[in-house]
Motif scaffolding. Structure first.
Motif, PDB file in Angstrom:
ATOM      1  N   LEU A  42       0.809  -1.215   0.000  1.00  0.00           N
ATOM      2  CA  LEU A  42       0.000   0.000   0.000  1.00  0.00           C
ATOM      3  C   LEU A  42       0.843   1.266   0.000  1.00  0.00           C
ATOM      4  O   LEU A  42       0.379   2.324  -0.434  1.00  0.00           O
ATOM      5  CB  LEU A  42      -0.941  -0.005   1.202  1.00  0.00           C
ATOM      6  N   ASP A  43       2.078   1.182   0.501  1.00  0.00           N
ATOM      7  CA  ASP A  43       2.961   2.349   0.501  1.00  0.00           C
ATOM      8  C   ASP A  43       3.758   2.488  -0.787  1.00  0.00           C
ATOM      9  O   ASP A  43       4.340   3.545  -1.040  1.00  0.00           O
ATOM     10  CB  ASP A  43       3.930   2.276   1.684  1.00  0.00           C
ATOM     11  N   ASP A  44       3.804   1.449  -1.594  1.00  0.00           N
ATOM     12  CA  ASP A  44       4.589   1.460  -2.831  1.00  0.00           C
ATOM     13  C   ASP A  44       3.862   0.651  -3.900  1.00  0.00           C
ATOM     14  O   ASP A  44       4.222  -0.493  -4.186  1.00  0.00           O
ATOM     15  CB  ASP A  44       5.988   0.892  -2.583  1.00  0.00           C
ATOM     16  N   PRO A  45       2.805   1.235  -4.502  1.00  0.00           N
ATOM     17  CA  PRO A  45       2.014   0.480  -5.478  1.00  0.00           C
ATOM     18  C   PRO A  45       2.784   0.108  -6.733  1.00  0.00           C
ATOM     19  O   PRO A  45       2.330  -0.744  -7.503  1.00  0.00           O
ATOM     20  CB  PRO A  45       0.859   1.437  -5.804  1.00  0.00           C
ATOM     21  N   GLY A  78      -8.540  -9.474  -8.334  1.00  0.00           N
ATOM     22  CA  GLY A  78      -7.697  -9.821  -7.200  1.00  0.00           C
ATOM     23  C   GLY A  78      -7.619  -8.649  -6.234  1.00  0.00           C
ATOM     24  O   GLY A  78      -8.621  -8.002  -5.912  1.00  0.00           O
ATOM     25  N   ALA A  79      -6.415  -8.329  -5.801  1.00  0.00           N
ATOM     26  CA  ALA A  79      -6.222  -7.190  -4.904  1.00  0.00           C
ATOM     27  C   ALA A  79      -5.901  -5.900  -5.664  1.00  0.00           C
ATOM     28  O   ALA A  79      -5.448  -4.930  -5.077  1.00  0.00           O
ATOM     29  CB  ALA A  79      -5.118  -7.499  -3.899  1.00  0.00           C
ATOM     30  N   LEU A  80      -6.133  -5.908  -6.972  1.00  0.00           N
ATOM     31  CA  LEU A  80      -5.981  -4.720  -7.823  1.00  0.00           C
ATOM     32  C   LEU A  80      -4.518  -4.270  -7.933  1.00  0.00           C
ATOM     33  O   LEU A  80      -4.226  -3.078  -7.993  1.00  0.00           O
ATOM     34  CB  LEU A  80      -6.862  -3.566  -7.315  1.00  0.00           C
ATOM     35  N   THR A  81      -3.621  -5.224  -8.021  1.00  0.00           N
ATOM     36  CA  THR A  81      -2.197  -4.908  -8.078  1.00  0.00           C
ATOM     37  C   THR A  81      -1.842  -4.096  -9.311  1.00  0.00           C
ATOM     38  O   THR A  81      -1.187  -3.043  -9.204  1.00  0.00           O
ATOM     39  CB  THR A  81      -1.364  -6.204  -8.053  1.00  0.00           C
ATOM     40  N   LEU A  82      -2.235  -4.586 -10.502  1.00  0.00           N
ATOM     41  CA  LEU A  82      -1.862  -3.871 -11.730  1.00  0.00           C
ATOM     42  C   LEU A  82      -2.598  -2.546 -11.883  1.00  0.00           C
ATOM     43  O   LEU A  82      -1.997  -1.553 -12.322  1.00  0.00           O
ATOM     44  CB  LEU A  82      -2.086  -4.772 -12.949  1.00  0.00           C
ATOM     45  N   PRO A  83      -3.885  -2.456 -11.532  1.00  0.00           N
ATOM     46  CA  PRO A  83      -4.523  -1.139 -11.564  1.00  0.00           C
ATOM     47  C   PRO A  83      -3.817  -0.119 -10.660  1.00  0.00           C
ATOM     48  O   PRO A  83      -3.647   1.040 -11.046  1.00  0.00           O
ATOM     49  CB  PRO A  83      -5.947  -1.425 -11.085  1.00  0.00           C
ATOM     50  N   ARG A  84      -3.389  -0.546  -9.481  1.00  0.00           N
ATOM     51  CA  ARG A  84      -2.663   0.366  -8.592  1.00  0.00           C
ATOM     52  C   ARG A  84      -1.331   0.781  -9.223  1.00  0.00           C
ATOM     53  O   ARG A  84      -0.916   1.950  -9.127  1.00  0.00           O
ATOM     54  CB  ARG A  84      -2.404  -0.305  -7.244  1.00  0.00           C
ATOM     55  N   TYR A  85      -0.652  -0.180  -9.842  1.00  0.00           N
ATOM     56  CA  TYR A  85       0.627   0.112 -10.493  1.00  0.00           C
ATOM     57  C   TYR A  85       0.444   1.165 -11.589  1.00  0.00           C
ATOM     58  O   TYR A  85       1.208   2.143 -11.664  1.00  0.00           O
ATOM     59  CB  TYR A  85       1.191  -1.176 -11.091  1.00  0.00           C
ATOM     60  N   ALA A  87      -2.026   3.309 -11.958  1.00  0.00           N
ATOM     61  CA  ALA A  87      -2.427   4.603 -11.387  1.00  0.00           C
ATOM     62  C   ALA A  87      -1.214   5.367 -10.872  1.00  0.00           C
ATOM     63  O   ALA A  87      -1.166   6.601 -10.933  1.00  0.00           O
ATOM     64  CB  ALA A  87      -3.433   4.386 -10.259  1.00  0.00           C
ATOM     65  N   ALA A  88      -0.203   4.623 -10.377  1.00  0.00           N
ATOM     66  CA  ALA A  88       1.004   5.271  -9.854  1.00  0.00           C
ATOM     67  C   ALA A  88       1.960   5.688 -10.956  1.00  0.00           C
ATOM     68  O   ALA A  88       2.590   6.742 -10.881  1.00  0.00           O
ATOM     69  CB  ALA A  88       1.715   4.331  -8.879  1.00  0.00           C
ATOM     70  N   THR A  89       2.081   4.854 -11.994  1.00  0.00           N
ATOM     71  CA  THR A  89       3.067   5.122 -13.050  1.00  0.00           C
ATOM     72  C   THR A  89       2.503   5.931 -14.208  1.00  0.00           C
ATOM     73  O   THR A  89       3.266   6.560 -14.949  1.00  0.00           O
ATOM     74  CB  THR A  89       3.635   3.802 -13.596  1.00  0.00           C
ATOM     75  N   ARG A  90       1.189   5.930 -14.347  1.00  0.00           N
ATOM     76  CA  ARG A  90       0.526   6.708 -15.408  1.00  0.00           C
ATOM     77  C   ARG A  90      -0.645   7.470 -14.804  1.00  0.00           C
ATOM     78  O   ARG A  90      -1.819   7.142 -15.063  1.00  0.00           O
ATOM     79  CB  ARG A  90       0.052   5.801 -16.543  1.00  0.00           C
ATOM     80  N   PRO A  91      -0.353   8.491 -13.981  1.00  0.00           N
ATOM     81  CA  PRO A  91      -1.435   9.259 -13.341  1.00  0.00           C
ATOM     82  C   PRO A  91      -2.405   9.824 -14.379  1.00  0.00           C
ATOM     83  O   PRO A  91      -1.999  10.248 -15.466  1.00  0.00           O
ATOM     84  CB  PRO A  91      -0.686  10.383 -12.620  1.00  0.00           C
ATOM     85  N   GLY A  92      -3.665   9.802 -14.017  1.00  0.00           N
ATOM     86  CA  GLY A  92      -4.691  10.294 -14.930  1.00  0.00           C
ATOM     87  C   GLY A  92      -5.292   9.218 -15.811  1.00  0.00           C
ATOM     88  O   GLY A  92      -6.238   9.487 -16.558  1.00  0.00           O
ATOM     89  N   SER A  93      -4.773   8.005 -15.721  1.00  0.00           N
ATOM     90  CA  SER A  93      -5.351   6.901 -16.486  1.00  0.00           C
ATOM     91  C   SER A  93      -6.763   6.593 -15.987  1.00  0.00           C
ATOM     92  O   SER A  93      -7.060   6.717 -14.795  1.00  0.00           O
ATOM     93  CB  SER A  93      -4.484   5.646 -16.350  1.00  0.00           C
ATOM     94  N   LEU A 114      -8.585   1.529  -2.179  1.00  0.00           N
ATOM     95  CA  LEU A 114      -7.907   2.343  -3.182  1.00  0.00           C
ATOM     96  C   LEU A 114      -7.784   3.780  -2.690  1.00  0.00           C
ATOM     97  O   LEU A 114      -8.663   4.280  -1.981  1.00  0.00           O
ATOM     98  CB  LEU A 114      -8.697   2.327  -4.497  1.00  0.00           C
ATOM     99  N   PRO A 115      -6.716   4.462  -3.070  1.00  0.00           N
ATOM    100  CA  PRO A 115      -6.599   5.871  -2.698  1.00  0.00           C
ATOM    101  C   PRO A 115      -7.632   6.719  -3.426  1.00  0.00           C
ATOM    102  O   PRO A 115      -8.085   6.369  -4.525  1.00  0.00           O
ATOM    103  CB  PRO A 115      -5.176   6.229  -3.130  1.00  0.00           C
TER     104      PRO A 115
END
Length: 281
Positions: A42-45, A78-85, A87-93, A114-115
């Motif tokens: 959660l601290d490093d998506p 699942g636990a939304l791992t790739l969506p979180r990734y 969202a962090a690497t491509r903000p605004g997606s 989710l944040p």
């Protein structure tokens, strides 16, 4: 969650366990009936623990220039791992996730929320049904990571399904799927033949030991109507902690062999993994 204690709950398709990572303050492992499903920090998506997730992320990283927002469809949550990734690497997606297990969605929403402003919209729906209702040319990237237990459901393996995936993707869009198989690769070869009938460009990412038939494992199928960045993917996957190989072109055609596309009427789930294939050590 304030306390780092395991959470065990019955969900629609089995027993889910959320287990804290003793080495990471807010890292969590999700399993369903003992099979690892997701890992989330959660601290490093942007941290991805599982090799297959790293490979799917490599495909996502090459879907557009770095940081460019994308419209993404995820089949399987699942636990939304790739969506979180993303969202962090491509903000605004803008991201849509179709996950059929409502109990699992409730568990994740409660324990791994989710944040705010993530741009991720989660739908409690069967992946195929949601895809069939999605608008034409509405996604830049489609990631399929759907397992009923440890098997890819049959209705997400057919020619009709592949045609729906291409319909939803925009021109130049990318499809990526997490699959699992082992020698003699009847399922994987049929998947390659099926997607080759719909998409002109294919690639396969897997560890050499898996492709040589030495063990059962995950493979990532990549499909597009534009050339796949083979060189870029090869560099990234070769540098992973567990290096993988990218197959494409003639070598992939040889691997596919005489396999033919599979239609809905004859589609089958991916094979049952041998005992211990995906267990927690």
């Amino acid at each position: 969650m304030n306390e780092q204690i395991p959470v065990i709950r019955d969900v629609d398709w089995g027993t889910a366990r959320l287990m804290p990572d003793v080495d990471t303050e807010r890292g969590w492992l999700l399993t369903v009936d003992g099979a690892p499903q997701s890992y989330v920090d959660l601290d490093d998506p942007a941290h991805l623990e599982f090799e297959y997730a790293q490979r799917l992320a490599h495909v996502a990283d090459h879907a557009a220039a770095p940081g460019v927002p994308l419209d993404v469809v995820h089949l399987g949550g699942g636990a939304l791992t790739l969506p979180r990734y993303l969202a962090a690497t491509r903000p605004g997606s803008r991201q849509h996730v179709a996950e059929a297990d409502r109990g699992l969605l409730a568990l994740v929403a409660e324990c791994l929320p989710l944040p705010a402003g993530s741009g991720i919209e989660v739908h409690a729906a069967d992946a195929r049904q949601w895809l069939e209702a999605a608008p034409d040319a509405s996604a830049d990237l489609l990631i399929a990571d759907v397992f009923g237990g440890s098997r890819v459901p049959a209705h997400l393996t057919s020619l009709e399904y592949a045609e729906q995936a291409r319909r939803v993707l925009r021109p130049g869009g990318t499809y990526a799927a997490n699959l699992a198989d082992g020698a003699p690769f009847a399922f994987l070869r049929a998947q390659l033949a099926t997607f080759a009938a719909v998409f002109p460009e294919l690639a396969l990412i897997a560890e050499p030991a898996v492709l040589r038939g030495r063990r059962f494992g995950n493979v990532v199928l990549v499909a597009s109507d534009r050339p796949v960045d083979i060189a870029g993917l090869a560099r990234r996957t070769a540098a992973d902690p567990f290096p993988a190989r990218v197959e494409w072109g003639e070598s992939l055609a040889r691997f596919t062999g005489t396999a033919r596309p599979v239609r809905d009427t004859e589609a089958v789930p991916s094979p049952v993994p041998p005992d211990g294939s995906f267990g927690i050590g």
